[in-house]
Motif scaffolding. Structure first.
Motif, mmCIF file in Angstrom:
data_model
loop_
_atom_site.group_PDB
_atom_site.id
_atom_site.type_symbol
_atom_site.label_atom_id
_atom_site.label_comp_id
_atom_site.label_asym_id
_atom_site.label_seq_id
_atom_site.Cartn_x
_atom_site.Cartn_y
_atom_site.Cartn_z
ATOM 1 N N ASN A 78 0.795 -1.226 0.000
ATOM 2 C CA ASN A 78 0.000 0.000 0.000
ATOM 3 C C ASN A 78 0.831 1.282 0.000
ATOM 4 O OD1 ASN A 78 -2.548 -1.259 -0.102
ATOM 5 N ND2 ASN A 78 -2.446 -1.722 2.079
ATOM 6 N N GLY A 79 1.988 1.258 -0.667
ATOM 7 C CA GLY A 79 2.730 2.485 -0.930
ATOM 8 C C GLY A 79 3.570 3.000 0.211
ATOM 9 N N TRP A 156 6.842 1.180 -7.479
ATOM 10 C CA TRP A 156 5.468 0.748 -7.734
ATOM 11 C C TRP A 156 5.136 1.080 -9.189
ATOM 12 C CZ3 TRP A 156 7.392 2.242 -3.172
ATOM 13 C CH2 TRP A 156 6.979 1.592 -1.998
ATOM 14 N N ILE A 157 4.899 0.062 -10.012
ATOM 15 C CA ILE A 157 4.695 0.250 -11.447
ATOM 16 C C ILE A 157 3.246 -0.081 -11.824
ATOM 17 C CG2 ILE A 157 5.347 -0.547 -13.761
ATOM 18 C CD1 ILE A 157 7.476 1.158 -12.493
ATOM 19 N N SER A 167 -7.292 2.698 -13.898
ATOM 20 C CA SER A 167 -6.337 3.798 -13.771
ATOM 21 C C SER A 167 -5.183 3.316 -12.900
ATOM 22 C CB SER A 167 -6.999 5.048 -13.179
ATOM 23 O OG SER A 167 -7.579 4.772 -11.924
ATOM 24 N N PHE A 168 -3.998 3.909 -13.129
ATOM 25 C CA PHE A 168 -2.784 3.321 -12.575
ATOM 26 C C PHE A 168 -1.826 4.404 -12.089
ATOM 27 C CE2 PHE A 168 -4.619 0.740 -15.879
ATOM 28 C CZ PHE A 168 -4.686 -0.524 -15.307
ATOM 29 N N ASN A 169 -1.125 4.104 -11.011
ATOM 30 C CA ASN A 169 -0.115 5.006 -10.458
ATOM 31 C C ASN A 169 1.269 4.377 -10.578
ATOM 32 O OD1 ASN A 169 -2.207 6.678 -9.763
ATOM 33 N ND2 ASN A 169 -2.064 6.321 -7.555
ATOM 34 N N THR A 170 2.262 5.226 -10.852
ATOM 35 C CA THR A 170 3.647 4.766 -10.960
ATOM 36 C C THR A 170 4.543 5.737 -10.206
ATOM 37 O OG1 THR A 170 3.319 3.653 -13.084
ATOM 38 C CG2 THR A 170 5.562 4.321 -12.539
ATOM 39 N N PHE A 171 5.278 5.219 -9.224
ATOM 40 C CA PHE A 171 6.138 6.078 -8.408
ATOM 41 C C PHE A 171 7.254 5.233 -7.803
ATOM 42 C CE2 PHE A 171 2.413 4.689 -6.042
ATOM 43 C CZ PHE A 171 2.937 4.158 -4.879
ATOM 44 N N GLN A 172 8.236 5.922 -7.224
ATOM 45 C CA GLN A 172 9.410 5.233 -6.687
ATOM 46 C C GLN A 172 9.908 5.959 -5.446
ATOM 47 O OE1 GLN A 172 13.410 5.552 -8.697
ATOM 48 N NE2 GLN A 172 13.086 3.359 -9.062
ATOM 49 N N GLN A 190 3.293 9.111 -12.593
ATOM 50 C CA GLN A 190 1.873 9.413 -12.755
ATOM 51 C C GLN A 190 1.097 8.987 -11.517
ATOM 52 O OE1 GLN A 190 0.555 7.254 -16.214
ATOM 53 N NE2 GLN A 190 0.687 5.258 -15.223
ATOM 54 N N LEU A 191 0.160 9.850 -11.127
ATOM 55 C CA LEU A 191 -0.812 9.545 -10.078
ATOM 56 C C LEU A 191 -2.179 9.830 -10.685
ATOM 57 C CD1 LEU A 191 0.868 11.206 -6.929
ATOM 58 C CD2 LEU A 191 0.925 8.789 -7.585
ATOM 59 N N THR A 192 -2.765 8.834 -11.300
ATOM 60 C CA THR A 192 -4.029 9.046 -12.007
ATOM 61 C C THR A 192 -5.240 8.735 -11.141
ATOM 62 O OG1 THR A 192 -4.036 6.802 -12.920
ATOM 63 C CG2 THR A 192 -2.935 8.511 -14.212
ATOM 64 N N TRP A 193 -5.013 8.122 -9.974
ATOM 65 C CA TRP A 193 -6.129 7.877 -9.059
ATOM 66 C C TRP A 193 -5.710 8.230 -7.638
ATOM 67 C CZ3 TRP A 193 -5.550 4.582 -4.934
ATOM 68 C CH2 TRP A 193 -4.539 3.616 -5.007
ATOM 69 N N SER A 194 -6.698 8.543 -6.837
ATOM 70 C CA SER A 194 -6.441 8.864 -5.437
ATOM 71 C C SER A 194 -7.731 8.698 -4.658
ATOM 72 C CB SER A 194 -5.922 10.300 -5.294
ATOM 73 O OG SER A 194 -5.701 10.608 -3.934
ATOM 74 N N VAL A 195 -7.609 8.694 -3.343
ATOM 75 C CA VAL A 195 -8.763 8.723 -2.451
ATOM 76 C C VAL A 195 -8.483 9.786 -1.395
ATOM 77 C CG1 VAL A 195 -9.396 6.312 -2.819
ATOM 78 C CG2 VAL A 195 -7.774 6.888 -1.009
#
Length: 367
Positions: A78-79, A156-157, A167-172, A190-195
């Motif tokens: 969970n990031g 996280w890919i 929708s998908f998020n990619t970060f490191q 990219q952060l294309t989704w969030s809550v």
């Protein structure tokens, strides 16, 4: 089939100390510019599960975080990279908390059961360490001679939200150390989704020491791809070994506060802005309601306060204020702007009229 990618991105380009938003097709920190990751560089992968973690992972060099030394860590679906326990919870208690010391590029309800991948590895090879140390040397001018002896990277890919796969998020997240100094780097493609409960930042786990990134616990967290604290859109970097030595700003909650907290849409109110720390030589500008063509200088008052005088607003309600310090440190918050009642408008007009009459009288007297 590969998941959909962002076609455009608003980039911050700094010109004369003022950020200008430009729409383009280039991703400022695309995955190709991440620290190398994947099975071809001997990364390990988290299992294709929901709410899982890998750890404890013993590390070859202690990592100093908020003045506490750690010799193991956990990589969580969970990031989050946590330092004293694995985390299955999908929501984070707001930082600061006593829950767990952790590094959180994007703590939210991520589910890789069906798609998405999470890679991680310890880095001790010199070529990769040099990539990281050059990045730190370039952005932290006082550590131009920093030599990284250890690093850890988690990536996280194309990770989706639980129960959604469109929708998908990619970060490191990168941790680096020379045994005494410690740094954390966040790279966002990219952060294309969030809550509304998503959180990004650093938590000391002692209920006191922490650092939140802008937008945490709001949909604005997706703007982390568009902003930066070091002048490179989508990249964030912090020194994290001690309690009070963040290279940029102060070890606070990273939030701006306004006094007064609500102002008239007619303008003319003096607002004291606190939250970040200021130096007398800082270049401080406020962009109000996205009016980038008319930034206002924020006048230094002391280490904790600068002030602006508002101009007439084009609208009222919750109005965004972006504070820019020395071109690279950005803070964003909203201020309440109210529409004055007729009495307030009459008073303002009357005051303006009285001021004009006084000026005319003074001119007549001096003739």
């Amino acid at each position: 089939m590969s998941p959909p990618r962002l076609d455009t991105l608003e980039e911050n380009i700094f010109v004369n100390s003022i950020p200008i938003l430009i729409t383009g097709t280039k991703l400022e920190v695309p995955r190709a510019k991440f620290i190398p990751y994947g099975l071809n560089v001997n990364d390990k992968k988290l299992p294709k599960n929901d709410d899982d973690f890998a750890g404890p992972l013993n590390i070859s060099s202690n990592f100093l975080f908020f003045n506490v030394s750690y010799d193991s860590l956990w990589v969580n679906t969970n990031g989050v990279i946590s330092l004293n326990r694995g985390i299955r919870e999908v929501e984070s208690p707001k930082f600061p908390n006593n829950y767990a010391p952790c590094i959180s590029p994007f703590w939210s309800d991520i589910d890789i059961s069906h798609s998405g991948e999470i890679f991680y590895r310890e880095i001790i090879d010199k070529p990769t360490l040099q990539i990281i140390e050059y990045d730190i040397q370039d952005k932290f001018f006082s550590f131009y001679d920093f030599i990284a002896t250890w690093a850890f990277v988690a990536t996280w890919i194309d990770v989706p939200q639980f129960n959604y796969n469109n929708s998908f998020n990619t970060f490191q997240s990168v941790l680096a150390s020379n045994g005494n100094l410690s740094f954390v780097i966040f790279n966002y493609e990219q952060l294309t989704w969030s809550v509304e409960t998503a959180q990004a930042g650093l938590n000391g786990g002692d209920g006191t020491h922490y650092f939140n990134l802008p937008g945490s616990f709001s949909s604005s967290i997706k703007k982390l791809t568009n902003l930066s604290n070091i002048g490179v859109v989508g990249k964030w970097m912090y020194r994290t070994d001690s309690l009070y030595n963040f290279e940029y700003g102060c070890p606070s909650d990273n939030l701006m506060r306004f006094k007064p907290s609500n102002v008239s849409s007619l303008g003319g109110d003096i607002i004291d802005i606190t939250g970040p720390c200021f130096n007398k030589d800082d270049l401080i500008f406020a962009v109000i309601d996205s009016d980038q063509e008319n930034p206002q200088g924020c006048v230094f008052k002391n280490q904790f306060t600068c002030s602006i005088t508002t101009k007439k607003f084009k609208r009222y309600g919750r109005i965004p204020v972006l504070l820019i310090i020395n071109s690279y440190l950005l803070y964003e918050e909203e201020i309440d702007v109210y529409e004055p009642k007729n009495g307030a408008l009459i008073k303002k007009n009357r005051d303006s009229l009285l001021s004009l009459i006084e000026k005319i009288n003074n001119k007549l007297i001096n003739k």
